[in-house]
Design a protein around this motif. Structure first.
Motif, PDB file in Angstrom:
ATOM      1  N   ASN A 243      -2.184  -6.170   6.380  1.00  0.00           N
ATOM      2  CA  ASN A 243      -2.015  -5.867   4.954  1.00  0.00           C
ATOM      3  C   ASN A 243      -3.351  -5.494   4.317  1.00  0.00           C
ATOM      4  O   ASN A 243      -3.440  -4.544   3.518  1.00  0.00           O
ATOM      5  CB  ASN A 243      -1.394  -7.071   4.243  1.00  0.00           C
TER       6      ASN A 243
ATOM      7  N   PRO B 130       0.827  -1.215   0.000  1.00  0.00           N
ATOM      8  CA  PRO B 130       0.000   0.000   0.000  1.00  0.00           C
ATOM      9  C   PRO B 130       0.857   1.259   0.000  1.00  0.00           C
ATOM     10  O   PRO B 130       1.976   1.277   0.534  1.00  0.00           O
ATOM     11  CB  PRO B 130      -0.796  -0.113   1.314  1.00  0.00           C
TER      12      PRO B 130
ATOM     13  N   ASP C 291      -4.463  -1.854   5.463  1.00  0.00           N
ATOM     14  CA  ASP C 291      -3.725  -0.762   4.802  1.00  0.00           C
ATOM     15  C   ASP C 291      -4.102  -0.639   3.336  1.00  0.00           C
ATOM     16  O   ASP C 291      -4.243   0.478   2.807  1.00  0.00           O
ATOM     17  CB  ASP C 291      -2.219  -0.990   4.954  1.00  0.00           C
ATOM     18  N   ARG C 292      -4.270  -1.739   2.659  1.00  0.00           N
ATOM     19  CA  ARG C 292      -4.634  -1.674   1.241  1.00  0.00           C
ATOM     20  C   ARG C 292      -6.039  -1.110   1.042  1.00  0.00           C
ATOM     21  O   ARG C 292      -6.299  -0.382   0.065  1.00  0.00           O
ATOM     22  CB  ARG C 292      -4.528  -3.071   0.620  1.00  0.00           C
TER      23      ARG C 292
ATOM     24  N   TYR D 280      -1.247   6.654   2.524  1.00  0.00           N
ATOM     25  CA  TYR D 280      -2.645   7.049   2.352  1.00  0.00           C
ATOM     26  C   TYR D 280      -3.156   7.983   3.455  1.00  0.00           C
ATOM     27  O   TYR D 280      -4.290   8.469   3.383  1.00  0.00           O
ATOM     28  CB  TYR D 280      -3.540   5.800   2.333  1.00  0.00           C
TER      29      TYR D 280
ATOM     30  N   ALA E  15      -6.089   2.626   1.684  1.00  0.00           N
ATOM     31  CA  ALA E  15      -5.425   3.353   0.602  1.00  0.00           C
ATOM     32  C   ALA E  15      -6.348   3.584  -0.584  1.00  0.00           C
ATOM     33  O   ALA E  15      -6.056   4.430  -1.449  1.00  0.00           O
ATOM     34  CB  ALA E  15      -4.179   2.594   0.144  1.00  0.00           C
ATOM     35  N   THR E  16      -7.466   2.874  -0.642  1.00  0.00           N
ATOM     36  CA  THR E  16      -8.390   3.016  -1.770  1.00  0.00           C
ATOM     37  C   THR E  16      -9.759   3.567  -1.370  1.00  0.00           C
ATOM     38  O   THR E  16     -10.550   3.940  -2.249  1.00  0.00           O
ATOM     39  CB  THR E  16      -8.611   1.642  -2.449  1.00  0.00           C
TER      40      THR E  16
END
Length: 457
Positions: free
Chosen positions: A254, A213, A257-258, A216, A261-262
């Motif tokens: 994980n 990621p 965070d991913r 963000y 980030a979106t």
């Protein structure tokens, strides 16, 4: 009165061809054999030899000339000790050096007398002498060079004292370290996949940046780094209560965070995102995943059953169901194995430092998973005073040199130094228990903090 026929008298000094017999062909042949007196009276040429003819050139006289020339050439050859080529031409003496007249001699008009030399004739010329001398000089130089190479360099007193001083100070050249085969003990273990384990980790190294990621936090108006750290600390506690595998915990972080980030997430739903991420990771990694109602109870019924399922579906949609990603754990398992002298204390200390690293947002975003794993191993070895702290085996399997990981390792050691004073105490308490070897109570590697990027004090 009949006149007596006049018989032509043979001219003195003229050699009769063919033993005095007239050649076939009659008068025409006789006319061809006649020569003017001036052509043959004073100079006779025999196979390249110019000599004043004061007597007839007979076979015996010509052989004598050849013998004299050969004797002179042999005497000159013995003086100079020069080996030269053999030629059938007759030599003459020219200024003390034997030479051969190869050109410039007038060709006789009559047929040449076939003369067979009784012995070999040695040909010596200035060119051949220079070539032989140059060859001898070249051979002498090669001999000198060979002698210089073969001779061993004599040791001087200064060199001996210098070598002893270096050995006393530990500066002497050490033998090259051997790379340890970390998979040798697992050859018979099918689950270890020794045949293609290196290919697997090569793929992990290539794919870790694809699922990593980006930063963000600036795009989240209601969330900050402290809130994220509180969420991770709470998830560590939930993970321990459910007794889930380490793979589940690292995959949960994980996924969080991913997703953040979106997708912009309000503060009140941040814990719901953590619950949905752990539910997904449990279904992916565990044999018996926790039920949704268990998460409802752990959240003190802050979220309903339906809300958790909706968040689970939303997360999977944003991530496009991509769950097979290399987390720090897959690298930790490999790098701990490459440490060779690892034990339970070493393993627990590595996991403790790695969890401290991913709990802090800046470390998790700044460094890739393999870098965090390698730095945790390096910091743990420095804490336990393992020597050497980093060797060729670790460098080979991690892909990082000591200067590359020292900055990240310093951060992990710094987190360890203040873990007992931090408000978030779940990770510290977890690794302070006897079950985890009480590794959190060890003294941090303060010596590592004094090192610069080059690894020098």
């Amino acid at each position: 009165m009949a006149s007596r026929p006049v018989v032509p008298q043979q001219i003195r000094g003229e050699a009769v061809i063919g033993g005095g017999k007239q050649a076939k062909g009659g008068a025409a042949a006789d006319a061809r054999n006649r020569r003017a007196l001036g052509d043959i009276g004073n100079l006779v040429t025999v196979r390249g030899i110019d000599a004043k003819a004061n007597r007839p050139i007979t076979r015996s006289f010509c052989a004598q000339l050849l013998a004299n020339a050969q004797a002179a050439a042999k005497a000159e050859n013995n003086k100079k000790q020069v080996h030269v080529n053999v030629d059938g031409a007759a030599p003459i003496l020219d200024g003390g050096v034997v030479a051969i007249k190869k050109a410039g001699a007038p060709k006789p008009a009559h047929k040449k007398v076939a003369i067979k030399p009784t012995s070999e004739v040695i040909e010596i010329s200035p060119d051949t002498v220079e070539k032989v001398q140059a060859k001898e000089v070249k051979c002498a130089n090669k001999k000198k060079e060979g002698e210089g190479v073969s001779k061993k360099k004599a040791q001087t007193l200064t060199s001996v004292l210098t070598a002893r001083s270096k050995a006393a100070c530990g500066v002497s050249k050490k033998p090259k370290e051997q790379i340890f085969d970390i998979d040798a003990a697992d050859v018979g273990n099918e689950l270890a996949a020794v045949e293609y384990v290196e290919d697997i980790y090569t793929f992990y190294k290539q794919a870790e940046n694809e699922s990593r990621p980006h930063d963000y936090m600036d795009s989240q108006p209601e969330i900050n780094t402290t809130m994220r750290a509180i969420l991770v600390d709470w998830l560590v506690d939930v993970h321990n209560k459910f007794e889930l595998s380490p793979e589940t915990f690292y995959l949960t972080i994980n996924i969080i965070d991913r997703f953040l980030a979106t997708k912009i997430v309000p503060r009140r739903e941040l814990q719901l995102v953590g619950i949905g991420a752990m539910l997904i990771a449990s279904k992916y990694e565990e044999i018996w995943a926790p039920e949704v109602n268990d998460f409802v109870c752990l959240s003190d019924r802050a979220y309903t059953h339906e809300q958790i399922l909706v968040m689970e579906k939303k997360i999977l949609g944003k991530l496009e169901w991509t769950l097979t990603v290399p987390t720090p754990y897959v690298f930790l398992a490999r790098f701990i194995k490459a440490s060779k002298d690892s034990n339970h204390e070493m393993e627990n200390l590595v996991y403790f430092l790695a969890e401290l690293g991913i709990m802090h947002y800046n470390t998790a975003m700044m460094y890739c998973p393999s870098m965090i794993a390698a730095s945790a191993v390096y910091a743990a070895r420095c804490t336990l005073k393992k020597t050497p702290a980093w060797d060729d085996t670790l460098k080979l399997h991690t892909g990082f040199s000591e200067p590359q990981i020292i900055d990240c390792a310093k951060l992990l050691v710094g987190f360890h130094g203040v873990a007992d004073k931090n408000k978030l105490q779940v990770i510290y308490r977890k690794y302070s228990s006897s079950e985890r070897g009480a590794v959190a109570l060890l003294q941090p590697a303060k010596a590592l903090l004094a090192l610069n990027v080059g690894g020098v004090h």
